[in-house]
Scaffold this motif. Structure first.
Motif, PDB file in Angstrom:
ATOM      1  N   ASP A 106     -12.299  -0.080   1.853  1.00 29.52           N
ATOM      2  CA  ASP A 106     -11.624  -0.433   0.274  1.00 29.52           C
ATOM      3  C   ASP A 106     -11.043   0.804  -0.056  1.00 29.52           C
ATOM      4  O   ASP A 106     -11.549   1.961  -0.285  1.00 29.52           O
ATOM      5  CB  ASP A 106     -12.788  -0.837  -0.543  1.00 29.52           C
ATOM      6  N   ALA A 107      -9.908   0.582  -0.656  1.00 23.11           N
ATOM      7  CA  ALA A 107      -9.117   2.005  -1.406  1.00 23.11           C
ATOM      8  C   ALA A 107      -9.448   2.076  -2.764  1.00 23.11           C
ATOM      9  O   ALA A 107      -8.837   1.974  -3.768  1.00 23.11           O
ATOM     10  CB  ALA A 107      -7.833   1.748  -1.129  1.00 23.11           C
ATOM     11  N   TRP A 163      -5.772   8.762   2.893  1.00 20.48           N
ATOM     12  CA  TRP A 163      -4.965   7.581   2.266  1.00 20.48           C
ATOM     13  C   TRP A 163      -3.460   7.916   2.046  1.00 20.48           C
ATOM     14  O   TRP A 163      -2.716   6.943   2.368  1.00 20.48           O
ATOM     15  CB  TRP A 163      -5.867   7.075   0.980  1.00 20.48           C
ATOM     16  N   ASP A 164      -3.357   8.908   1.604  1.00 22.33           N
ATOM     17  CA  ASP A 164      -1.994   9.120   1.041  1.00 22.33           C
ATOM     18  C   ASP A 164      -1.035   9.298   2.264  1.00 22.33           C
ATOM     19  O   ASP A 164       0.188   8.943   2.169  1.00 22.33           O
ATOM     20  CB  ASP A 164      -1.756  10.706   0.181  1.00 22.33           C
ATOM     21  N   CYS A 184      -0.788   5.258   3.594  1.00 24.04           N
ATOM     22  CA  CYS A 184      -0.640   4.054   2.724  1.00 24.04           C
ATOM     23  C   CYS A 184      -0.076   4.360   1.244  1.00 24.04           C
ATOM     24  O   CYS A 184      -1.060   5.010   0.633  1.00 24.04           O
ATOM     25  CB  CYS A 184      -1.822   3.180   2.944  1.00 24.04           C
ATOM     26  N   SER A 185       0.886   3.782   0.926  1.00 22.92           N
ATOM     27  CA  SER A 185       1.163   4.132  -0.394  1.00 22.92           C
ATOM     28  C   SER A 185       0.264   3.352  -1.453  1.00 22.92           C
ATOM     29  O   SER A 185      -0.105   2.216  -1.099  1.00 22.92           O
ATOM     30  CB  SER A 185       2.714   3.555  -0.643  1.00 22.92           C
ATOM     31  N   PRO A 186       0.203   3.783  -2.475  1.00 22.39           N
ATOM     32  CA  PRO A 186      -0.822   2.909  -3.537  1.00 22.39           C
ATOM     33  C   PRO A 186      -0.567   1.676  -3.669  1.00 22.39           C
ATOM     34  O   PRO A 186      -1.418   0.583  -3.755  1.00 22.39           O
ATOM     35  CB  PRO A 186      -0.574   3.740  -4.782  1.00 22.39           C
ATOM     36  N   ASP A 233       0.206  -0.427  -1.714  1.00 21.64           N
ATOM     37  CA  ASP A 233      -0.199  -1.358  -0.403  1.00 21.64           C
ATOM     38  C   ASP A 233      -1.672  -1.526  -0.314  1.00 21.64           C
ATOM     39  O   ASP A 233      -2.076  -2.165   0.464  1.00 21.64           O
ATOM     40  CB  ASP A 233       0.317  -0.876   0.898  1.00 21.64           C
ATOM     41  N   ARG A 234      -2.216  -0.690  -1.091  1.00 19.98           N
ATOM     42  CA  ARG A 234      -3.736  -0.482  -0.998  1.00 19.98           C
ATOM     43  C   ARG A 234      -4.652  -1.623  -1.081  1.00 19.98           C
ATOM     44  O   ARG A 234      -5.674  -1.574  -0.735  1.00 19.98           O
ATOM     45  CB  ARG A 234      -4.277   0.539  -1.537  1.00 19.98           C
ATOM     46  N   THR A 235      -3.995  -2.579  -1.859  1.00 21.99           N
ATOM     47  CA  THR A 235      -4.887  -3.942  -1.918  1.00 21.99           C
ATOM     48  C   THR A 235      -4.612  -4.695  -0.711  1.00 21.99           C
ATOM     49  O   THR A 235      -5.404  -6.010  -0.595  1.00 21.99           O
ATOM     50  CB  THR A 235      -4.316  -4.544  -3.383  1.00 21.99           C
ATOM     51  N   CYS A 255      -5.465  -2.932   4.942  1.00 24.92           N
ATOM     52  CA  CYS A 255      -6.016  -1.584   4.953  1.00 24.92           C
ATOM     53  C   CYS A 255      -7.250  -1.720   4.067  1.00 24.92           C
ATOM     54  O   CYS A 255      -8.171  -0.912   4.167  1.00 24.92           O
ATOM     55  CB  CYS A 255      -5.128  -0.549   4.247  1.00 24.92           C
ATOM     56  N   SER A 256      -7.637  -2.589   3.175  1.00 21.68           N
ATOM     57  CA  SER A 256      -8.760  -2.796   2.354  1.00 21.68           C
ATOM     58  C   SER A 256      -9.291  -4.057   2.731  1.00 21.68           C
ATOM     59  O   SER A 256      -9.397  -5.090   1.954  1.00 21.68           O
ATOM     60  CB  SER A 256      -8.643  -2.739   0.855  1.00 21.68           C
TER      61      SER A 256
END
Ligand code: FAD
Length: 898
Positions: A751-752, A777-778, A781-783, A785-787, A791-792
């Motif tokens: 999870d991000a 993370w940077d 994956c761009s913020p 996309d993090r949900t 990736c999460s």
């Protein structure tokens, strides 16, 4: 000191009916008590030393049996606190005899004028803490007793002989001797029929010499021991040269070594050597005649791994068979019931060859136990032996015997030490016991003690204690006591350390198993002399962590806590990394970080052999992906595990978790296919996730071609690889396959979200830091996309996923998201097991053969994979392979023994 003078001194003490008042009372006038007295005096404390013996020497006063010698080379087995003392004394032999060591201790006593403060012939019977006076009152067998502020037990680890457990000892009309209480007068054995009961260190030293004198010697052996030739003579030139080239440096190295003798750490593993190379190393060590050398210098896995150890054990058994002419005797003398080194091995002079003498008989008590001792000899359940002399070489009630023999030791609130230790000794650092203020033990249970060159350990304890007492005096504190928290923490740390060696696997005096009714557990500290010293220093550096100090007018200082919360080997790894003073990985740039990881991996221990390792390529979403396949040596077809390496989606390759894949392949008996998915920043999200899924699908479709079992595959991964494994399971469920039988997620990213406790608690430390995770993370994956569950995965739908085994490590920023994922899987009805690894960090489990304490965790992971694949359980609780018995004697030898 002449006996008359001793008697006069003792009677003086008896007639003295006033309680002797001192700052410090020390019990024992062996190596420990003598050095304590010297240091305490120099520090200005009034001190009395009490010893039951008639003179100084301790062990070397009592153990006068034929052949008694030290088994650590005398250049090491000597005091090091005074360079002038070192140059004033010259040892005559590599391993000095008991008379020479006793002369040395007498010389030390004279040089520092120690005897005037020692009360010989005086036994301490009981000790009571007087809380109001803040003093100990010692009851002695002569005179009115002692009142002291501090009571230090330098009573010895091997000073209480174990009583014989055989009926009829008192009926025997001949002579009886105990090696640990040998008479001062000459014992004449010539022409006599002698029995020796016991084949531990003392028996093994005494038997060849007794055999030379006696008309007939019968040796009664219950448990055979490993013995190695001492090759005694002058001190070896190479060791002497090493010492003399830099005496201070040599001594310092000894203090920071694992066993208290400076030998380099071994980094070559048994599986990296051919049979011939192993034999060559073994022969060289055998010829050296040095216990520490043969225990540490053969290969790195000899002391901690049953397989590595079994190789040494068999080479020694080969030597026994080559020396002892009678195959039945050779079989009986060959130890199979304990790993080499798990019980103290012995140094001998002609021990095995003694059994070739016509006047020596070996009786194997495993086959014919002793029924009783009679007036004329010994009767087994098969025959009777007429004897003139019985020598008991039956060892000691080790480590706790002399402490518990002072009974009662009554601490704060009337607590008795025997009651507190009813289930085994509990101490803080092997130095102190909670509830017993101002009581210290030298080389007590919980310290390296008998697993070390004891002089190094004794000097370290003495220095530590005297420095603390002087510091207390300066700061005005009058009592010091270990806290319960610190003591409980030390007990846990001791248990963790016991996983580093094989001592726990043997029934020995190290574990209390030689004394009927004694509580079992590894009593000495197995984490090594140097690491232990560092811990003791750290206790001081952290404000006497784990000790409560009090002074007049209610003054108190207590910095409570556990001194070591990390697993012992994790602590070593992290200390080593800290010493390297590396720049943070995230400052190296992706290319620099990859180069660093490659260099780091090149220096790690090579993974163990598996049946087959094959490199290949498979089609990914956009071109070929490399893979490395690990096949077990067992007949297939095996289930396949698709494995994803760690490295924050940025670092690593299909080989980077090589030792981990090999280990799990061997343990689980399954094929591991480690996939080289593409990395960020060149290939950002969702490339790694999609590559992982594509690779899994292809591997499942081509299982048979890969030599695997067709049908469902399993997935596994560590760190970012755990993330890809978890995501793959979700994608496979949603995209119509492949079928996945189970998922192993080791410290996964799930999870991000960066505000869980573990991110804060472990932000700065333990190698994987918060800022390194931010960087990963940077890059990946761009913020925005993090949900995405790719990736999460914690944010995805979790129903209908394959059963999971989720591993989390206590000192890992990713700990709480791993736990959250496991809990969420469970809540969604997915069968899930969790392993929350106490004291471990993010990389613990992949650092195979470095973080030894990760073994049991990896064994559990392998078991989980086998369960998922429907294979039967094969491993023991500690990861030992229970499919075969390594210590079973080969059938031919067994037949000979019968
Ligand atoms: C045969 C033999 C060989 C050894 N060889 C080695 C070796 O090579 N290397 C190594 O590192 N270690 C060796 N050891 C271990 C050895 O015990 C230590 O090296 C060291 O001598 C211990 O010194 P110490 O002062 O701590 O205890 P000790 O020498 O045991 O002295 C303790 C003293 O305390 C006295 N005492 C105990 N209880 C009481 C009481 N209630 N009242 C009064 N007095 C009491 C005893 O009489 C004894 O004199 C050997 C041990 C033995 C038995």
């Amino acid at each position: 000191m002449p006996d008359a003078a001793v008697a006069a001194r003792a009677s003086e003490a008896t007639s003295d009916n006033t309680v002797q008042q001192v700052d410090i009372a020390v019990v024992g006038a062996g190596f420990a008590g003598l050095y304590l007295l010297h240091r305490l005096r120099k520090a200005g404390f009034t001190t009395v030393v009490l010893d039951e013996a008639g003179d100084v020497g301790g062990t070397w006063y009592w153990n006068r049996y034929p052949g008694a010698r030290c088994d650590i080379q005398t250049i090491d087995y000597s005091y090091t606190f005074d360079p002038e003392l070192e140059s004033a004394w010259k040892w005559s032999e590599k391993y000095a005899t008991q008379p020479e060591i006793l002369r040395y201790l007498g010389f030390v006593a004279d040089r520092y004028d120690l005897r005037r403060d020692i009360r010989f012939g005086t036994r301490v019977k009981a000790a009571t803490w007087d809380q109001a006076a803040e003093r100990w009152r010692l009851t002695i067998d002569r005179g009115a007793g002692i009142s002291c502020r501090h009571y230090i037990m330098a009573t010895g680890c091997l000073s209480t002989p174990k009583p014989p457990e055989i009926d009829g000892v008192n009926d025997f009309k001949g002579e009886i001797y105990f090696t640990g209480r040998w008479p001062h007068e000459e014992v004449k054995l010539a022409g006599k029929r002698v029995a020796v009961i016991g084949t531990g260190s003392s028996g093994i030293q005494a038997i060849p010499l007794i055999a030379e004198q006696a008309a007939h010697l019968t040796v009664f052996q219950r448990t055979p021991n490993f013995a190695l030739p001492a090759h005694n003579g002058p001190a070896p030139a190479d060791r002497v040269a090493l010492l003399e080239s830099d005496r201070a440096g040599y001594r310092e190295q000894a203090r920071w070594s694992l066993a208290g003798v400076p030998w380099p750490q071994n980094t070559v593993f048994s599986w990296q050597l051919s049979d011939a190379e192993r034999r060559e190393r073994f022969e060289k060590a055998w010829a050296t005649g040095d216990l520490v050398c043969i225990l540490t210098q053969l290969w790195a896995d000899q002391g901690g791994d049953p397989d590595g150890n079994a190789l040494v054990a068999e080479l020694i058994r080969e030597k026994i068979r080559a020396t002892v002419k009678d195959p039945e005797a050779a079989a009986a003398l060959s130890p199979y019931d304990h790993p080499f080194g798990a019980k103290r091995p012995c140094l001998d002079t002609n021990y095995y060859a003694t059994y070739n003498r016509a006047n020596v008989t070996l009786v194997n008590l495993r086959q014919e136990p002793i029924k009783s001792i009679t007036a004329t000899g010994i009767t087994t359940d098969r025959r009777s032996f007429d004897l003139d002399v019985i020598v008991f070489a039956t060892g000691f009630d080790a480590m706790t015997g002399a402490i518990m023999a002072v009974h009662p030791i009554t601490g704060r609130g009337g607590k008795s030490l025997s009651a507190v230790w009813a289930n085994g000794p509990q101490t803080y650092l092997g130095l102190a016991v909670s509830g017993f203020p101002n009581l210290f033990m030298i080389t007590g249970p919980g310290s390296p003690s008998v697993l070390s060159n004891m002089i190094v350990s004794i000097e370290q304890h003495v220095d530590w204690i005297v420095d603390r007492l002087a510091a207390m005096r300066e700061t005005g504190f009058t009592t010091i006591e270990a806290t319960e928290t610190a003591q409980a923490g030390w007990e846990r740390h001791m248990a963790d350390c016991s996983m580093l060696t094989l001592h726990r696997l043997a029934n020995t005096w190290y574990t209390g198993a030689n004394v009927p009714g004694k509580a079992r557990g590894v009593m000495p500290y197995t984490g090594g002399v140097g690491p232990y010293r560092a811990i003791c220093n750290e206790v001081v550096g952290r404000g006497m962590l784990g000790f409560r100090l009090t002074g007049p007018d209610g003054r108190q200082q207590c910095n409570d806590g556990e001194i070591v919360r990390l697993q012992p080997d994790v602590r070593l790894v992290l200390n080593m990394l800290a010493e390297m003073k590396l720049p943070p990985i995230e400052t190296m740039g992706a290319a620099g970080a990859r180069a660093f990881v490659a260099q780091f991996n090149a220096a790690r221990p090579a993974g163990r052999p598996v049946g087959d390792v094959v490199d290949g390529t498979l089609p990914g979403t956009d071109g070929l992906l490399p893979y490395r396949l690990y096949r077990p040596a067992t007949p297939g077809p095996h289930p396949i595990v698709v494995y994803f390496h760690g490295g924050g989606w940025v670092l690593g390759d299909e080989q980077s978790d090589d030792p981990f894949c090999r280990d799990l392949c061997r343990r689980s008996g399954m094929i591991f296919v480690s996939v080289g998915y593409r990395h960020a920043p060149e290939h950002r999200f969702p490339t790694a996730a999609e590559d992982g899924y594509a690779a899994t699908r292809w591997i499942a479709q081509h299982a048979a071609e890969l030599g695997g079992r067709p049908g469902p595959v399993l997935v596994a991964g560590w760190s970012a690889g755990g993330n890809i494994a978890a995501v793959t399971c979700q994608l496979a469920r949603d995209r119509g396959g492949p079928e996945i039988a189970g998922q192993l997620l080791v410290c996964p990213v799930t999870d991000a979200t960066f505000d869980r406790s573990s991110y804060n608690e472990n932000a700065e430390g333990y190698f994987l830091t918060r800022s390194l995770m931010y960087w990963f993370w940077d890059l990946y994956c761009s913020p925005a996309d993090r949900t995405d569950p790719r990736c999460s995965p914690l944010r995805g739908k979790l129903q209908g996923l394959p059963p999971a085994f989720v591993v989390t490590a206590e000192f890992d920023p990713l700990r709480d998201e791993g736990i959250a994922y496991a809990e969420a899987l469970g809540a969604a009805g997915v069968p899930v097991e969790q392993l929350m690894a106490r004291g471990h960090f993010h990389s613990s489990f992949t650092m195979v053969d470095v973080v030894i304490t990760g073994v049991s965790g990896r064994a559990r992971m392998a078991e989980a994979l086998r369960r998922f694949a429907g294979l039967p359980q094969t491993m023991g609780p500690c990861g030992e392979d229970v499919r075969r018995d390594r210590n079973a004697p080969p059938p031919a030898v067994n037949a000979a023994a019968e």
